[in-house]
Design a protein around this motif. Structure first.
Motif, PDB file in Angstrom:
ATOM      1  N   GLY A 172     -56.819  31.222 -60.130  1.00 14.51           N
ATOM      2  CA  GLY A 172     -56.245  31.370 -61.606  1.00 14.51           C
ATOM      3  C   GLY A 172     -55.996  30.229 -62.261  1.00 14.51           C
ATOM      4  N   VAL A 173     -55.534  29.223 -61.187  1.00 13.02           N
ATOM      5  CA  VAL A 173     -55.086  28.052 -61.622  1.00 13.02           C
ATOM      6  C   VAL A 173     -56.526  27.060 -61.975  1.00 13.02           C
ATOM      7  CG1 VAL A 173     -54.469  25.652 -60.973  1.00 13.02           C
ATOM      8  CG2 VAL A 173     -52.951  27.459 -60.403  1.00 13.02           C
ATOM      9  N   PHE A 174     -57.614  27.318 -61.276  1.00 12.58           N
ATOM     10  CA  PHE A 174     -58.740  26.721 -61.496  1.00 12.58           C
ATOM     11  C   PHE A 174     -59.343  27.365 -62.604  1.00 12.58           C
ATOM     12  CE2 PHE A 174     -63.365  28.110 -61.502  1.00 12.58           C
ATOM     13  CZ  PHE A 174     -63.923  26.793 -61.668  1.00 12.58           C
ATOM     14  N   MET A 175     -59.341  28.642 -63.152  1.00 12.70           N
ATOM     15  CA  MET A 175     -59.955  29.191 -64.338  1.00 12.70           C
ATOM     16  C   MET A 175     -59.379  28.732 -65.622  1.00 12.70           C
ATOM     17  SD  MET A 175     -60.904  33.023 -63.128  1.00 12.70           S
ATOM     18  CE  MET A 175     -59.562  33.490 -62.533  1.00 12.70           C
ATOM     19  N   TYR A 176     -57.783  28.356 -65.568  1.00 12.19           N
ATOM     20  CA  TYR A 176     -57.268  27.862 -66.326  1.00 12.19           C
ATOM     21  C   TYR A 176     -57.432  26.305 -66.756  1.00 12.19           C
ATOM     22  CZ  TYR A 176     -53.222  26.001 -69.214  1.00 12.19           C
ATOM     23  OH  TYR A 176     -52.522  25.314 -70.198  1.00 12.19           O
ATOM     24  N   MET A 177     -57.502  25.391 -65.789  1.00  7.92           N
ATOM     25  CA  MET A 177     -57.780  24.202 -65.820  1.00  7.92           C
ATOM     26  C   MET A 177     -59.167  23.687 -66.170  1.00  7.92           C
ATOM     27  SD  MET A 177     -55.001  22.439 -65.514  1.00  7.92           S
ATOM     28  CE  MET A 177     -53.519  22.482 -64.505  1.00  7.92           C
ATOM     29  N   ARG A 178     -60.173  24.821 -65.995  1.00  7.23           N
ATOM     30  CA  ARG A 178     -61.343  24.655 -66.508  1.00  7.23           C
ATOM     31  C   ARG A 178     -61.527  24.523 -67.824  1.00  7.23           C
ATOM     32  NH1 ARG A 178     -66.120  27.448 -67.853  1.00  7.23           N
ATOM     33  NH2 ARG A 178     -64.998  29.241 -68.035  1.00  7.23           N
ATOM     34  N   PRO A 202     -62.257  20.151 -69.409  1.00  5.74           N
ATOM     35  CA  PRO A 202     -63.554  20.450 -69.302  1.00  5.74           C
ATOM     36  C   PRO A 202     -64.197  19.059 -68.635  1.00  5.74           C
ATOM     37  CG  PRO A 202     -63.111  20.300 -71.697  1.00  5.74           C
ATOM     38  CD  PRO A 202     -61.956  20.548 -70.832  1.00  5.74           C
ATOM     39  N   VAL A 203     -63.635  17.998 -69.001  1.00  4.94           N
ATOM     40  CA  VAL A 203     -64.027  16.479 -68.708  1.00  4.94           C
ATOM     41  C   VAL A 203     -64.101  16.477 -66.897  1.00  4.94           C
ATOM     42  CG1 VAL A 203     -62.023  15.410 -68.878  1.00  4.94           C
ATOM     43  CG2 VAL A 203     -64.297  14.208 -69.178  1.00  4.94           C
ATOM     44  N   VAL A 204     -63.063  17.094 -66.435  1.00  5.10           N
ATOM     45  CA  VAL A 204     -62.872  17.200 -65.041  1.00  5.10           C
ATOM     46  C   VAL A 204     -63.866  18.448 -64.244  1.00  5.10           C
ATOM     47  CG1 VAL A 204     -61.262  17.409 -63.147  1.00  5.10           C
ATOM     48  CG2 VAL A 204     -60.816  16.068 -65.255  1.00  5.10           C
ATOM     49  N   TYR A 205     -63.826  19.694 -64.766  1.00  6.41           N
ATOM     50  CA  TYR A 205     -64.313  20.671 -64.534  1.00  6.41           C
ATOM     51  C   TYR A 205     -65.556  21.232 -64.901  1.00  6.41           C
ATOM     52  CZ  TYR A 205     -59.567  21.225 -62.520  1.00  6.41           C
ATOM     53  OH  TYR A 205     -58.436  21.026 -61.889  1.00  6.41           O
ATOM     54  N   SER A 206     -66.089  20.568 -66.053  1.00 13.56           N
ATOM     55  CA  SER A 206     -67.366  21.049 -66.581  1.00 13.56           C
ATOM     56  C   SER A 206     -68.232  19.596 -67.269  1.00 13.56           C
ATOM     57  CB  SER A 206     -67.151  22.125 -67.712  1.00 13.56           C
ATOM     58  OG  SER A 206     -66.450  23.270 -67.284  1.00 13.56           O
ATOM     59  N   ASN A 207     -67.990  18.655 -66.390  1.00 11.94           N
ATOM     60  CA  ASN A 207     -68.717  17.337 -67.217  1.00 11.94           C
ATOM     61  C   ASN A 207     -70.217  17.695 -67.219  1.00 11.94           C
ATOM     62  OD1 ASN A 207     -68.246  14.364 -68.082  1.00 11.94           O
ATOM     63  ND2 ASN A 207     -69.696  14.240 -66.394  1.00 11.94           N
ATOM     64  N   ASN A 208     -70.830  18.325 -66.155  1.00 11.18           N
ATOM     65  CA  ASN A 208     -72.131  18.336 -66.214  1.00 11.18           C
ATOM     66  C   ASN A 208     -72.789  19.000 -67.297  1.00 11.18           C
ATOM     67  OD1 ASN A 208     -72.248  16.890 -63.964  1.00 11.18           O
ATOM     68  ND2 ASN A 208     -72.692  18.458 -62.743  1.00 11.18           N
ATOM     69  N   VAL A 209     -71.927  19.893 -68.014  1.00  9.74           N
ATOM     70  CA  VAL A 209     -72.205  20.775 -69.040  1.00  9.74           C
ATOM     71  C   VAL A 209     -72.182  19.739 -70.209  1.00  9.74           C
ATOM     72  CG1 VAL A 209     -71.599  22.588 -70.557  1.00  9.74           C
ATOM     73  CG2 VAL A 209     -71.376  22.745 -68.016  1.00  9.74           C
ATOM     74  N   LEU A 269     -62.076  32.753 -69.285  1.00 14.57           N
ATOM     75  CA  LEU A 269     -61.459  32.746 -68.207  1.00 14.57           C
ATOM     76  C   LEU A 269     -62.789  32.885 -66.860  1.00 14.57           C
ATOM     77  CD1 LEU A 269     -58.002  34.357 -68.104  1.00 14.57           C
ATOM     78  CD2 LEU A 269     -58.636  31.920 -67.800  1.00 14.57           C
ATOM     79  N   PHE A 270     -63.676  34.013 -67.154  1.00 13.79           N
ATOM     80  CA  PHE A 270     -64.439  34.322 -66.028  1.00 13.79           C
ATOM     81  C   PHE A 270     -65.857  34.044 -66.348  1.00 13.79           C
ATOM     82  CE2 PHE A 270     -60.802  37.017 -65.197  1.00 13.79           C
ATOM     83  CZ  PHE A 270     -60.788  37.045 -63.866  1.00 13.79           C
ATOM     84  N   GLY A 271     -66.105  33.223 -67.520  1.00 10.62           N
ATOM     85  CA  GLY A 271     -67.489  32.915 -67.887  1.00 10.62           C
ATOM     86  C   GLY A 271     -68.258  32.177 -66.912  1.00 10.62           C
ATOM     87  N   TRP A 272     -67.386  31.388 -66.131  1.00 12.43           N
ATOM     88  CA  TRP A 272     -68.117  30.685 -65.024  1.00 12.43           C
ATOM     89  C   TRP A 272     -68.707  31.271 -63.978  1.00 12.43           C
ATOM     90  CZ3 TRP A 272     -66.419  30.669 -59.896  1.00 12.43           C
ATOM     91  CH2 TRP A 272     -65.322  31.412 -59.653  1.00 12.43           C
ATOM     92  N   VAL A 273     -68.362  32.508 -63.807  1.00  7.66           N
ATOM     93  CA  VAL A 273     -68.831  33.354 -62.659  1.00  7.66           C
ATOM     94  C   VAL A 273     -70.271  33.697 -63.136  1.00  7.66           C
ATOM     95  CG1 VAL A 273     -68.775  35.683 -61.477  1.00  7.66           C
ATOM     96  CG2 VAL A 273     -66.772  34.494 -62.292  1.00  7.66           C
ATOM     97  N   ALA A 274     -70.693  34.361 -64.321  1.00  9.63           N
ATOM     98  CA  ALA A 274     -72.077  34.429 -64.689  1.00  9.63           C
ATOM     99  C   ALA A 274     -73.062  33.593 -64.528  1.00  9.63           C
ATOM    100  CB  ALA A 274     -71.926  35.363 -65.944  1.00  9.63           C
ATOM    101  N   ALA A 275     -72.613  32.268 -65.087  1.00  6.05           N
ATOM    102  CA  ALA A 275     -73.055  31.066 -65.245  1.00  6.05           C
ATOM    103  C   ALA A 275     -73.581  30.654 -63.678  1.00  6.05           C
ATOM    104  CB  ALA A 275     -72.553  29.848 -65.817  1.00  6.05           C
TER     105      ALA A 275
END
Length: 763
Positions: free
Chosen positions: A110-116, A120-127, A140-146
């Motif tokens: 839950g903490v990870f999904m909120y912080m993502r 985003p610069v820490v948790y989604s920089n490659n995007v 919150l759960f968009g990362w699962v499908a990707a």
């Protein structure tokens, strides 16, 4: 395969054959009492039963060996914290551990999904930089499908083959454990529960285990023997199938090496008479023709120049930081250049240092280039030779350049950005340092057992009664938490030893060595130590005196350890969910953001700690957790089920982190993957050896031990011939002929960065 691995494996086979033959001969003797002797559940001590009914010298020998096994078990129970902790674990502790770890996983994810979404610069920089193959939804759960939609080939194109295969290994583990869990959970476990007939199994956790099956239960034990063969066949088939699919990716990776890496080879062991750029260029020109060679760069000793450049970078960074402090506080900062020196103005001091180094660096660079023209001197035994075409570079790896195997050794160069130039500069006596490093690792291995004892004893010494309602939780998790925390510190120590004493071509090779050594530490102190005990000397003495007793030691101690490993694997759920938070990277980013711009702060916060979170330690941990599911599959079908849930978590967590969050790492093209598969095969050999002992104990005159021994031979042959079945390190010559024969241009070259001109250097 290394000669030591072959010797070790053949030793295992020899001991197994010897034990099987001797056991078969002894159990066929008239009035043999070994089943009763080894059945510790009987009210009367098995040793007394044997002594009352035995008079021959052979039976006295059996009894003496049984005394040693039973005596060791009693001593381990009295002094081994792990043994005591395992005796306390039951259904209640397992359920408490299950619920508590599910709760912690939910919190951390839950903490990870909120912080993502917030950082985003820490948790989604490659995007953000366009490297990731797709953009996850901002939910919150968009990362699962990707994560699930990203294929291995897409991941390889985005972050490299090694990283993509780390995700593919999670998928392979899931396939193996699904194949194991279906029959073991839905067929074997119910049969153990309802037909095992062991009295005294007062909870479901104990009734589904193999220990619930009474000795001599022929049809059920025969079914277990067939299950062992089935598991061996499934593991071998899936591993070999996965390796076959890897070959296509590996060859594609080799053919698509870009830039200088495609046309350059690393040459080691250059004879003293050829140690200069001109001599190496002449040597290869004589073999392939002058038109085939672009240039040759012998690695040079540039320690002084490297020191100047490091001081230049440090002074430049110090000056910038001092200027930022001045801008923030409006007060000129001061510093002490030495411990006992006077305070000076920071900006003035660093400005003077930069001016001085601006004069020293060109002078040192000119001196090195002048001396490099002579043979020997500052020139070392390593060089990089650049060919005109990738085909010529590939062909050079197949040519024997000398009758001496230690001279003119040609190989694929490491990634240019992670080369350890200091190791390539080492002299011929560098092997002495490697031997000393191995000796230190051996000493560390010997000292590790008392430390783990101290951890478990500390957990045992704490009065859990003062914890009130958390007493059961402490009993369930204390030993596993202590072991996990201490093992997480081990990679840092091992990497320090590797970097100090071993010759490493690049940092990725250090990770590969960590993968191998850390795996064997985990095998010893996670898989073997908790069940068997920590008195290695006494165990070795007994096995050397009677190899046959090894199988009965395994059979008498491993079944009771399955509950311990259930809780250990449950704790690993929480460990991996904690990794998803990237709390270290986030903390460093928030700290550096105070003084630096957003992108600069992000770069300073990356990458993640490469000791425990590097691919070497991760690969070893994933492999050992898979082996726990395999080794205990027959003893307790719940263990592979918990391991299956673990790899469901890792597939999601690392499938996202590696592709979408973490920085791209240098690539070895699948070396970690191949090592993992070989470790899986070897771990299955250990599983078969264990089951041979278990079946000899429970049904010495039946077929189960024969089936388990057949599985051992089957898996041992798979491990031995794995390298012979798959030629993966270099391209087959038929593929080399298809390589591009035109010249390739690249802005990069395998020249030492400190020797480059100021416009291209770190300055």
């Amino acid at each position: 395969m290394a000669k030591s691995s072959q010797i070790g494996l053949w030793a295992v086979l020899a001991l197994t054959c010897f034990g099987f033959v001797v056991a078969d001969a002894k159990v066929n003797q008239e009035e043999c009492e070994m089943p009763a002797l080894l059945n510790s559940m009987q009210p009367q001590p098995p040793l007394q039963v044997l002594l009352q009914k035995s008079s021959s010298s052979s039976k006295a020998g059996i009894a003496a060996e049984a005394i040693q096994v039973e005596h060791m078990a009693q001593k381990d129970l009295a002094r081994d914290g792990y043994a005591r902790m395992m005796k306390q674990l039951g259904m209640a502790e397992f359920l408490i551990g299950l619920v508590s770890n599910i709760l912690m996983c939910a919190i951390f994810l839950g903490v990870f999904m909120y912080m993502r979404l917030k950082y985003p610069v820490v948790y989604s920089n490659n995007v953000l930089i366009g490297v990731a193959p797709r953009k996850p939804e901002e939910t919150l759960f968009g990362w699962v499908a990707a994560t699930l939609e990203t294929s291995t080939d897409e991941a390889a194109q985005a972050v490299g083959l090694d990283s993509a295969l780390a995700i593919e290994f999670q998928a392979l583990c899931l396939r193996i454990l699904v194949v194991i869990c279906i029959p073991m959970l839905f067929i074997i476990a119910p049969l153990n529960c309802y037909f095992g007939s062991r009295s005294g199994a007062d909870n479901l956790l104990a009734r589904v285990t193999l220990d619930n099956v009474i000795d001599g239960h022929s049809w059920l034990l025969n079914l277990h023997g067939l299950a062992v063969l089935g598991i061996c066949y499934a593991v071998r088939t899936l591993v070999f199938q996965a390796q076959g699919e890897f070959l296509e990716r590996r060859f594609t990776w080799l053919k698509n090496l870009s830039g200088a890496r495609a046309t350059t080879v690393l040459v080691e062991g250059i004879p003293k008479a050829y140690r200069s750029d001109a001599k190496v260029l002449e040597f290869f020109s004589d073999i392939f023709g002058p038109e085939a060679i672009m240039q040759a760069d012998v690695v040079k000793r540039t320690e002084a120049l490297e020191g100047y450049l490091e001081n230049y970078v440090a002074a430049k960074a110090g000056k910038k930081e001092a200027e930022l402090q001045l801008e923030t506080s409006k007060v000129r900062p001061t510093m002490r250049p030495t411990w006992f020196g006077a305070s000076v103005d920071s900006i003035d001091y660093y400005s003077k240092e930069l001016t001085k180094l601006d004069g020293l660096i060109p002078q040192e660079r000119s001196r090195i280039k002048k001396e490099a023209a002579e043979v020997g001197g500052i020139n070392t035994r390593s060089a990089f030779v650049e060919f005109r075409t990738p085909r010529d570079a590939a062909v050079s790896k197949y040519v024997n350049h000398s009758a001496n195997k230690t001279e003119w050794v040609v190989s694929t160069p490491p990634d240019i950005h992670c080369i350890r130039w200091c190791d390539l500069r080492q002299k011929e006596d560098a092997n002495c340092g490697s031997l000393f490093g191995k000796f230190i690792i051996l000493c560390l291995f010997a000292c590790f057992a008392p430390i783990t004892v101290a951890i478990s004893d500390a957990a045992e010494a704490i009065d859990a009664g003062i914890l009130g309602p958390f007493e059961a939780l402490w009993n369930a998790q204390a030993a596993t938490i202590g072991l996990t925390i201490f093992l997480s510190m081990l990679p840092t120590v091992l990497l320090l030893i590797f970097r100090t004493f071993f010759t490493l071509r690049c940092e990725r090779v250090a990770q590969q060595k960590l993968h191998v050594y850390y795996f064997w530490f985990l095998v010893s102190f996670v898989l073997l130590t908790p069940p068997i005990g920590l008195n290695i000397v006494e165990l070795a003495a007994q096995v050397s005196a009677s190899p046959w007793s090894l199988f009965y030691i395994l059979a008498s101690k491993f079944p009771g350890a399955s509950c311990f490993f259930l809780n250990y694997l449950l704790l690993q759920w929480t460990v991996e969910c904690m990794s998803a938070m990237r709390y270290t990277n986030l903390g460093k980013y928030r700290l550096f953001r105070v003084l630096y711009e957003k992108e600069e702060a992000r770069q300073m916060a990356e990458p993640e700690d490469q000791d425990f979170y590097g691919l070497g330690a991760r690969s070893a941990c994933w492999t050992i957790n898979l082996l726990l599911g395999i080794v205990f599959a027959s003893l307790n079908p719940l263990v592979p089920a918990v391991a299956l849930c673990y790899f469901c978590i890792t597939r999601l967590v690392y499938g996202y982190l590696i592709v979408f969050a973490e920085t791209k790492k240098p690539d070895l093209g699948g070396l970690f993957w191949v090592t993992q598969l070989k470790h899986v095969l070897l771990g299955t050999v250990i599983y078969c050896a264990l089951m041979v002992g278990v079946f000899l104990k429970k049904d010495p005159t039946g077929m189960p031990s024969v089936l388990a021994f057949a599985g051992l031979l089957y898996m041992a042959s798979a491990y031995i011939y794995f390298d012979e079945y798959f030629f993966w390190e270099t391209l087959p010559f038929s593929e080399v002929a298809k390589c591009a024969d035109g010249p390739q241009t690249s802005s990069e070259s395998y020249a030492q960065p400190e020797l480059m001109e100021p416009t291209a250097s770190v300055k």
